[in-house]
Design a protein around this motif. Structure first.
Motif, short mmCIF file in Angstrom:
data_model
loop_
_atom_site.label_atom_id
_atom_site.label_comp_id
_atom_site.label_asym_id
_atom_site.label_seq_id
_atom_site.Cartn_x
_atom_site.Cartn_y
_atom_site.Cartn_z
N UNK A 486 53.97 50.79 72.64
CA UNK A 486 55.24 51.53 72.63
C UNK A 486 55.03 53.02 72.93
N UNK A 487 54.60 53.37 74.12
CA UNK A 487 54.33 54.78 74.44
C UNK A 487 55.63 55.60 74.51
N UNK A 488 55.48 56.88 74.31
CA UNK A 488 56.61 57.80 74.43
C UNK A 488 56.90 58.07 75.90
N UNK A 489 58.06 58.67 76.19
CA UNK A 489 58.35 59.01 77.59
C UNK A 489 57.26 59.87 78.23
N UNK A 513 54.23 49.24 87.28
CA UNK A 513 55.43 50.10 87.34
C UNK A 513 56.59 49.45 86.60
N UNK A 514 56.69 48.13 86.71
CA UNK A 514 57.75 47.41 86.01
C UNK A 514 57.59 47.55 84.50
N UNK A 515 56.35 47.46 84.03
CA UNK A 515 56.09 47.62 82.59
C UNK A 515 56.42 49.04 82.13
N UNK A 516 56.04 50.02 82.95
CA UNK A 516 56.35 51.42 82.60
C UNK A 516 57.86 51.62 82.54
N UNK A 517 58.56 51.07 83.51
CA UNK A 517 60.02 51.18 83.55
C UNK A 517 60.65 50.59 82.29
N UNK A 518 60.14 49.46 81.83
CA UNK A 518 60.70 48.83 80.64
C UNK A 518 60.40 49.65 79.38
N UNK A 519 59.21 50.26 79.33
CA UNK A 519 58.88 51.10 78.18
C UNK A 519 59.74 52.36 78.15
#
Length: 691
Positions: A486-489, A513-519
């Motif tokens: 659960x990383x921060x922005x 990129x998809x994973x980053x977008x969801x986080x």
């Protein structure tokens, strides 16, 4: 290029004009001896000119238009070295006042085989590119050009004095090309283009022109001899005279009547050869009836520049056709019999029957002398003898047993097997044959290379070395771990930066990129997915309700038909009413048109899918897997047409404000829901953040 220094004099010719064939001596005209020494030189030069022409045409002419445009120029370029050589030969015997242009002009008729062959192609071309009036003009102008080029000193020969060689060649051999200058062309249509391509790509077109070049180059020797006789006042540089040729032809035509008496026939054949040793017909008869056991006939023919090998090949093959060469035993016996005929004709080259027999024996030899490399799956190696094959096969078997002691299931074991093979120098005290090791060395090298390639590949991308793969994989795994926590922005931004800088396969980058977008957008995505779920339920409800509701229609709409290629576009599940239509009917009709259109799409597609099962079992399997795609695609366009037509005519059946408002409202609701569901999550997130 043309050597006249060794041409026999008249006295020398008289001493060399006697020949002996199988104990029979005969003589030829002494004047043919010096003539022959010149003639033979031109055969090789003619073959060079022919090959040069074929090469230049391939490089410069890509169409019939270009062949017509450049053909005569290429002919001149191929003949130019020969004309230069003729002039140099004339200079060597003291004839110094005739240059190339005058030689071409004065003696063109002796060797002009080009214009006749080229005119055939030019006539075909003219018939395509010219209209009738232009075709008549072409034929008239060509006749006039031919007349102008003839006539001794008043024709081309007179015009050639003082002009360039290229101009002389163009005058003498470019007549057809000159005729097309200034004529309009109609050959731009597809039909005309096809006709021209057929002519240009016909092998006969090129072979005829090339043969015309060969004949022109070869018979240039007659022009050289005519010039020498004319300028030197001699007459002994001559071939067989017209009278001798006619007499020899007569002998050849009548020789069959004398074949019953071989001695008499033999004398006639020798007489014919003495008159015209260039007539291939006499050689054909002698080979057919007398063969050539000592090769004397071939030596005689070679002296006159005549190749009779093909005649011998045909004669032997005709004799040997009856031999059975289908098995090893019969092929071996047949070859012994063939040797008798080869000695008889003094011909030791290959011919079809002999070639077939040799193939049978070679196949048998290869089967006995081949070495198999089963484990390496390599092509068999053919040894010279069976003993060599047995010895080599024993070494191959030893090598295979050694390799089989390794599993080769991992890279270290494969490297160990390769190292063991490299260190193998002797087997049973004898040196290892390189031919036995090579296939297995190559096979093991390939397996090791495959292991190395696999180790240097990550997510389908090949890296230069394994260290780079490890570095990339370590960074990749670290990013995945961070995304799981659960990383921060700000942390997502750092991960995105590292990802773009990383040398990773693009397909895998897309996934990350998809994973980053969801986080980054967890809250927004949760909201969007809830809305999408509700929208899907609403859409299903609208389709279900619309499919069940009848369309409230006026009698006019109920009786209306809109056809497209025989297909009815209007939906006809109607509830006919005669009164005014209000807002309720509008809401119902908007939903009904949408729902019934969607339902009709799937019902028709399913029916087409069921109808598509026909033909073979393979066809059934293919249709079962992929037929639904075609059935659905074929019905989509018709559904759009049906929806549009029904939407419009159902709307315009009433102009009441309430009906129109209800109809537009239910229609727009279905469109809005479909539009919302068609957008990606990225688009929804971007829209939400703008607000």
């Amino acid at each position: 290029m043309i050597d006249l220094s060794h041409i026999p004099s008249k006295r020398q010719a008289e001493q060399k004009n006697r020949f002996t064939l199988w104990g029979h001596t005969f003589s030829v005209d002494p004047d043919m001896i010096p003539y022959n020494s010149i003639r033979k030189q031109f055969r090789g030069l003619a073959h060079e000119a022919e090959a040069n022409f074929e090469s230049r045409v391939v490089n410069r002419c890509k169409s019939l238009d270009e062949l017509i445009k450049y053909g005569s120029d290429i002919f001149g370029e191929c003949m130019q070295p020969l004309w230069n050589a003729c002039v140099q030969a004339l200079i060597s015997v003291g004839i110094v006042h005739i240059d190339v242009s005058e030689f071409i002009a004065r003696y063109q008729d002796y060797y002009d085989y080009w214009n006749e062959a080229f005119d055939v192609v030019a006539d075909q071309y003219a018939a395509i590119v010219c209209n009738q009036a232009q075709l008549n003009a072409y034929r008239k102008q060509r006749r006039e050009n031919r007349s102008r080029l003839e006539g001794g000193g008043f024709g081309l020969a007179g015009a050639a004095k003082g002009i360039a060689v290229a101009e002389t060649v163009n005058l003498a051999f470019g007549a057809a090309h000159m005729v097309f200058n200034g004529l309009g062309k109609l050959g731009s249509s597809i039909a005309a283009s096809n006709k021209k391509n057929q002519i240009f790509h016909n092998p006969q077109t090129h072979s005829n022109l090339a043969y015309a070049v060969y004949r022109s180059a070869f018979f240039t020797h007659t022009a050289l001899i005519a010039c020498m006789n004319e300028e030197l006042g001699t007459s002994y540089f001559t071939g067989a005279s017209s009278a001798l040729q006619a007499t020899s032809d007569g002998i050849l035509h009548n020789i069959q009547q004398y074949m019953a008496n071989k001695d008499a026939a033999w004398q006639l054949l020798l007489k014919g050869l003495s008159m015209n040793p260039y007539h291939i017909g006499f050689y054909q008869y002698i080979i057919d009836y007398y063969a050539d056991p000592k090769g004397e006939l071939e030596q005689f023919a070679d002296y006159w520049g005549i190749n009779i090998s093909h005649l011998k090949e045909l004669a032997i093959d005709e004799c040997c056709k009856k031999f059975d060469v289908s098995t090893v035993e019969t092929a071996r016996a047949s070859l012994k019999q063939m040797q008798i005929y080869m000695d008889k004709y003094h011909f030791y080259g290959d011919f079809p029957t002999k070639t077939r027999a040799k193939k049978v024996l070679k196949a048998y030899h290869d089967s006995l002398c081949s070495v198999r490399f089963d484990l390496a799956k390599a092509k068999p190696y053919i040894c010279e003898t069976q003993e060599q094959a047995k010895h080599m096969q024993a070494q191959v078997d030893y090598i295979e047993s050694m390799i089989k002691s390794h599993t080769l299931r991992d890279e270290p074991d494969c490297i160990a097997a390769r190292q063991q093979l490299e260190n193998l120098e002797q087997i049973n005290g004898e040196p290892v044959m390189e031919e036995a090791k090579r296939p297995y060395t190559m096979a093991l090298n390939q397996i090791c290379e495959d292991y190395d390639l696999k180790a240097r590949t990550l997510f389908g991308k090949v890296y230069p070395n394994r260290e780079t793969v490890q570095d990339v994989l370590e960074i990749y795994n670290d990013m995945k771990r961070r995304l799981d926590n659960n990383p921060s922005p700000q942390q997502c931004a750092n991960i995105r930066y590292r990802l773009e800088a990383l040398d990773l396969a693009e397909e895998e980058k897309v996934k990350v990129r998809k994973l980053i977008f969801e986080c980054e957008n967890k809250k927004e995505l949760k909201k969007i997915r809830s809305i999408n779920f509700v929208a899907i339920l609403l859409l299903i409800a609208m389709i279900a309700i619309g499919a069940c509701l009848p369309i409230t229609a006026t009698p006019e709409l109920h009786d209306m038909h809109v056809l497209y290629h025989g297909q009815e576009l209007l939906l006809h599940d109607h509830n006919v009413v005669s009164g005014a239509l209000g807002i309720v009917e509008g809401l119902k009709n908007g939903a009904a048109v949408f729902g019934k259109s969607v339902l009709t799409l799937f019902l028709n597609a399913f029916a087409d899918y069921l109808d598509g099962f026909h033909g073979t079992l393979d066809g059934h399997i293919f249709w079962m897997l992929f037929g639904w795609i075609k059935a659905l695609w074929d019905n989509i366009w018709l559904t759009f047409c049906r929806y549009g037509a029904s939407l419009w005519y159902t709307f315009r059946q009433s102009n009441g404000i309430g009906y129109c408002a209800g109809y537009i409202t239910s229609t727009v609701i279905s469109w809005v829901i479909c539009s919302h569901l068609s957008k990606t999550e990225e688009e929804h997130v971007a829209a939400m953040k703008k607000k």
